[in-house]
Design a protein around this motif. Sequence first.
Motif, PDB file in Angstrom:
ATOM      1  N   LEU A   1       0.824  -1.195   0.000  1.00  0.00           N
ATOM      2  CA  LEU A   1       0.000   0.000   0.000  1.00  0.00           C
ATOM      3  C   LEU A   1       0.864   1.253   0.000  1.00  0.00           C
ATOM      4  O   LEU A   1       0.575   2.229  -0.695  1.00  0.00           O
ATOM      5  N   PHE A   2       1.943   1.236   0.794  1.00  0.00           N
ATOM      6  CA  PHE A   2       2.862   2.364   0.786  1.00  0.00           C
ATOM      7  C   PHE A   2       3.433   2.571  -0.616  1.00  0.00           C
ATOM      8  O   PHE A   2       3.567   3.696  -1.093  1.00  0.00           O
ATOM      9  N   ILE A   3       3.785   1.475  -1.262  1.00  0.00           N
ATOM     10  CA  ILE A   3       4.365   1.564  -2.600  1.00  0.00           C
ATOM     11  C   ILE A   3       3.345   2.138  -3.585  1.00  0.00           C
ATOM     12  O   ILE A   3       3.656   3.005  -4.403  1.00  0.00           O
ATOM     13  N   ALA A   4       2.104   1.665  -3.497  1.00  0.00           N
ATOM     14  CA  ALA A   4       1.057   2.137  -4.407  1.00  0.00           C
ATOM     15  C   ALA A   4       0.797   3.623  -4.212  1.00  0.00           C
ATOM     16  O   ALA A   4       0.657   4.385  -5.176  1.00  0.00           O
ATOM     17  N   ILE A   5       0.735   4.059  -2.953  1.00  0.00           N
ATOM     18  CA  ILE A   5       0.467   5.463  -2.677  1.00  0.00           C
ATOM     19  C   ILE A   5       1.652   6.322  -3.098  1.00  0.00           C
ATOM     20  O   ILE A   5       1.493   7.427  -3.624  1.00  0.00           O
ATOM     21  N   ASN A   6       2.865   5.797  -2.887  1.00  0.00           N
ATOM     22  CA  ASN A   6       4.044   6.526  -3.322  1.00  0.00           C
ATOM     23  C   ASN A   6       4.012   6.737  -4.837  1.00  0.00           C
ATOM     24  O   ASN A   6       4.340   7.808  -5.349  1.00  0.00           O
ATOM     25  N   THR A   7       3.590   5.716  -5.579  1.00  0.00           N
ATOM     26  CA  THR A   7       3.478   5.820  -7.031  1.00  0.00           C
ATOM     27  C   THR A   7       2.436   6.861  -7.415  1.00  0.00           C
ATOM     28  O   THR A   7       2.645   7.693  -8.302  1.00  0.00           O
ATOM     29  N   LEU A   8       1.308   6.834  -6.712  1.00  0.00           N
ATOM     30  CA  LEU A   8       0.239   7.772  -7.018  1.00  0.00           C
ATOM     31  C   LEU A   8       0.672   9.203  -6.754  1.00  0.00           C
ATOM     32  O   LEU A   8       0.396  10.113  -7.529  1.00  0.00           O
ATOM     33  N   PHE A   9       1.382   9.415  -5.662  1.00  0.00           N
ATOM     34  CA  PHE A   9       1.813  10.756  -5.308  1.00  0.00           C
ATOM     35  C   PHE A   9       2.956  11.232  -6.202  1.00  0.00           C
ATOM     36  O   PHE A   9       3.222  12.418  -6.291  1.00  0.00           O
TER      37      PHE A   9
ATOM     38  N   ASP B   1      -8.989  -6.698  -2.369  1.00  0.00           N
ATOM     39  CA  ASP B   1      -8.134  -5.844  -3.186  1.00  0.00           C
ATOM     40  C   ASP B   1      -8.988  -4.803  -3.909  1.00  0.00           C
ATOM     41  O   ASP B   1      -9.829  -5.140  -4.726  1.00  0.00           O
ATOM     42  N   SER B   2      -8.775  -3.522  -3.579  1.00  0.00           N
ATOM     43  CA  SER B   2      -9.542  -2.472  -4.232  1.00  0.00           C
ATOM     44  C   SER B   2      -8.653  -1.261  -4.503  1.00  0.00           C
ATOM     45  O   SER B   2      -7.541  -1.163  -3.996  1.00  0.00           O
ATOM     46  N   GLU B   3      -9.171  -0.329  -5.285  1.00  0.00           N
ATOM     47  CA  GLU B   3      -8.463   0.904  -5.592  1.00  0.00           C
ATOM     48  C   GLU B   3      -9.117   2.105  -4.916  1.00  0.00           C
ATOM     49  O   GLU B   3      -8.929   3.252  -5.338  1.00  0.00           O
ATOM     50  N   VAL B   4      -9.875   1.848  -3.861  1.00  0.00           N
ATOM     51  CA  VAL B   4     -10.590   2.935  -3.198  1.00  0.00           C
ATOM     52  C   VAL B   4      -9.632   4.019  -2.709  1.00  0.00           C
ATOM     53  O   VAL B   4      -9.847   5.214  -2.945  1.00  0.00           O
ATOM     54  N   LEU B   5      -8.571   3.626  -2.019  1.00  0.00           N
ATOM     55  CA  LEU B   5      -7.659   4.627  -1.474  1.00  0.00           C
ATOM     56  C   LEU B   5      -6.955   5.404  -2.579  1.00  0.00           C
ATOM     57  O   LEU B   5      -6.811   6.625  -2.505  1.00  0.00           O
ATOM     58  N   GLN B   6      -6.491   4.699  -3.599  1.00  0.00           N
ATOM     59  CA  GLN B   6      -5.818   5.377  -4.690  1.00  0.00           C
ATOM     60  C   GLN B   6      -6.754   6.373  -5.379  1.00  0.00           C
ATOM     61  O   GLN B   6      -6.368   7.508  -5.683  1.00  0.00           O
ATOM     62  N   ARG B   7      -7.984   5.964  -5.614  1.00  0.00           N
ATOM     63  CA  ARG B   7      -8.947   6.844  -6.275  1.00  0.00           C
ATOM     64  C   ARG B   7      -9.351   8.002  -5.373  1.00  0.00           C
ATOM     65  O   ARG B   7      -9.561   9.138  -5.845  1.00  0.00           O
ATOM     66  N   THR B   8      -9.466   7.740  -4.077  1.00  0.00           N
ATOM     67  CA  THR B   8      -9.805   8.799  -3.129  1.00  0.00           C
ATOM     68  C   THR B   8      -8.712   9.864  -3.079  1.00  0.00           C
ATOM     69  O   THR B   8      -8.982  11.069  -3.106  1.00  0.00           O
ATOM     70  N   ILE B   9      -7.464   9.408  -3.011  1.00  0.00           N
ATOM     71  CA  ILE B   9      -6.345  10.353  -2.994  1.00  0.00           C
ATOM     72  C   ILE B   9      -6.298  11.140  -4.301  1.00  0.00           C
ATOM     73  O   ILE B   9      -6.068  12.357  -4.300  1.00  0.00           O
ATOM     74  N   ASP B  10      -6.531  10.467  -5.421  1.00  0.00           N
ATOM     75  CA  ASP B  10      -6.544  11.149  -6.713  1.00  0.00           C
ATOM     76  C   ASP B  10      -7.594  12.258  -6.717  1.00  0.00           C
ATOM     77  O   ASP B  10      -7.341  13.362  -7.204  1.00  0.00           O
ATOM     78  N   TYR B  11      -8.745  11.968  -6.137  1.00  0.00           N
ATOM     79  CA  TYR B  11      -9.815  12.966  -6.070  1.00  0.00           C
ATOM     80  C   TYR B  11      -9.402  14.148  -5.195  1.00  0.00           C
ATOM     81  O   TYR B  11      -9.610  15.321  -5.550  1.00  0.00           O
ATOM     82  N   VAL B  12      -8.794  13.853  -4.049  1.00  0.00           N
ATOM     83  CA  VAL B  12      -8.327  14.917  -3.156  1.00  0.00           C
ATOM     84  C   VAL B  12      -7.307  15.804  -3.870  1.00  0.00           C
ATOM     85  O   VAL B  12      -7.347  17.039  -3.776  1.00  0.00           O
ATOM     86  N   LEU B  13      -6.391  15.183  -4.600  1.00  0.00           N
ATOM     87  CA  LEU B  13      -5.374  15.954  -5.322  1.00  0.00           C
ATOM     88  C   LEU B  13      -5.997  16.831  -6.405  1.00  0.00           C
ATOM     89  O   LEU B  13      -5.556  17.970  -6.632  1.00  0.00           O
ATOM     90  N   GLU B  14      -7.008  16.302  -7.083  1.00  0.00           N
ATOM     91  CA  GLU B  14      -7.687  17.094  -8.106  1.00  0.00           C
ATOM     92  C   GLU B  14      -8.384  18.301  -7.479  1.00  0.00           C
ATOM     93  O   GLU B  14      -8.292  19.424  -8.008  1.00  0.00           O
ATOM     94  N   LEU B  15      -9.061  18.092  -6.357  1.00  0.00           N
ATOM     95  CA  LEU B  15      -9.704  19.215  -5.674  1.00  0.00           C
ATOM     96  C   LEU B  15      -8.670  20.235  -5.213  1.00  0.00           C
ATOM     97  O   LEU B  15      -8.886  21.447  -5.285  1.00  0.00           O
TER      98      LEU B  15
END
Length: 382
Positions: free
Chosen positions: A6-14, A363-377
């Motif tokens: 999860l840390f790796i996925a979020i690091n990639t997203l950020f 296994d879901s992409e909820v956190l990744q999609r949520t963070i993406d939404y926060v970044l867009e806002l």
Amino acid sequence: MKYLWLFIAINTLFSCSSAKRITYGTNTTAELQKILDEECGKTKNGIVGMSLTVLSPQLDIDFTGSSGYDSLEKTDLLKAEQPFRIASLTKVFVATSILRLYEKELLSLEDPISNYISEEHLAILKKGGYNPEQITIRHCLTHTSGLYDYAEGGPEYIEEASKDPNKRWTRTEQIQFAMENGQPHAAPGKEHHYSDTGYVLLGEIIEKLNQSGLAEGLRELLKFDELGMSATYLESLEKRPEGLLPNVKRYMGEIDASDWDNSVDLYGGGGLVSNTKDLSVFLQALFNGRIFDYPDTLDIMLLKKDFDDKGEGLPEQRLGFGSIVGKKSGLEVYMHTGFWGTVFMHIPAYGCSIAFNNTNDGDSEVLQRTIDYVLELGKNKD
């Protein structure tokens, strides 16, 4: 530490801009609920139910929602307010409590644990090859004590606990289990090795210095009642608050572990029950000056500690938290994960706290999609 993926996925997203730009609406409640429903509706990811809270006054977000069911049986829909065992997220609460004791000048982070733990536990540690006079409170907070992790250092503890799910474990038995099933990793302060053992010792220190039980210590030091955290309590060590909905079920694969005696994960390494709203409220309070008496205490908590053996993309270790900074965005997130599929995090740049729980750790992409939404806002606000 569990869920390093999860840390790796979020690091990639950020760190990277999305190749596929997603357009979101400005109705935050509708958009976040849509993310939950879409992810829960995917048939291939094994998701049964999920709850989510996102709080960011800066971005005008105040969302708590859920989708799916609260058990594998799928007999009851999951309600957003339902509590659940938060497992290792408890460690952030313990670390914060230790820092509250530091504020009260009852301890120094450089004090050896030998100043505070019982003679019985000192003897057990020494027999196991450790020198408690050289292990400091800071070492336990940052997982650099060298202490073998009784809970997840190997498969032995879960195997033993599964033989008698009704067994009432003690802190002493868990420390002894670490001594019998593993060796010291390294000298204190030299290497990072995640350790529940260190945190159950920190729980003992809270009890001693607060002159109370651990439940009373956490509640008083962290101001649960003042903050309105009505769904948060230390299971079996204090009375369950009245009016709570039934707990979300807990599973190990297909095994229903909901009724396992919670002492299997208690005393500091885990043990708290909460819900996503309370978890996000706690993070908002912590990062906005409503828990610590002095602003620089949070700075001490978030001071970065690097280790030579830290893998690429893995979290920096703080006191209780792990953290990641996006290589391109420069944004930082502080977070912790838990055994049962729990996660909470805070993004200081947007004053945003996010808490998430999975019924069955699918296994879901909820956190990744949520963070993406926060970044867009956030981009639209900038």
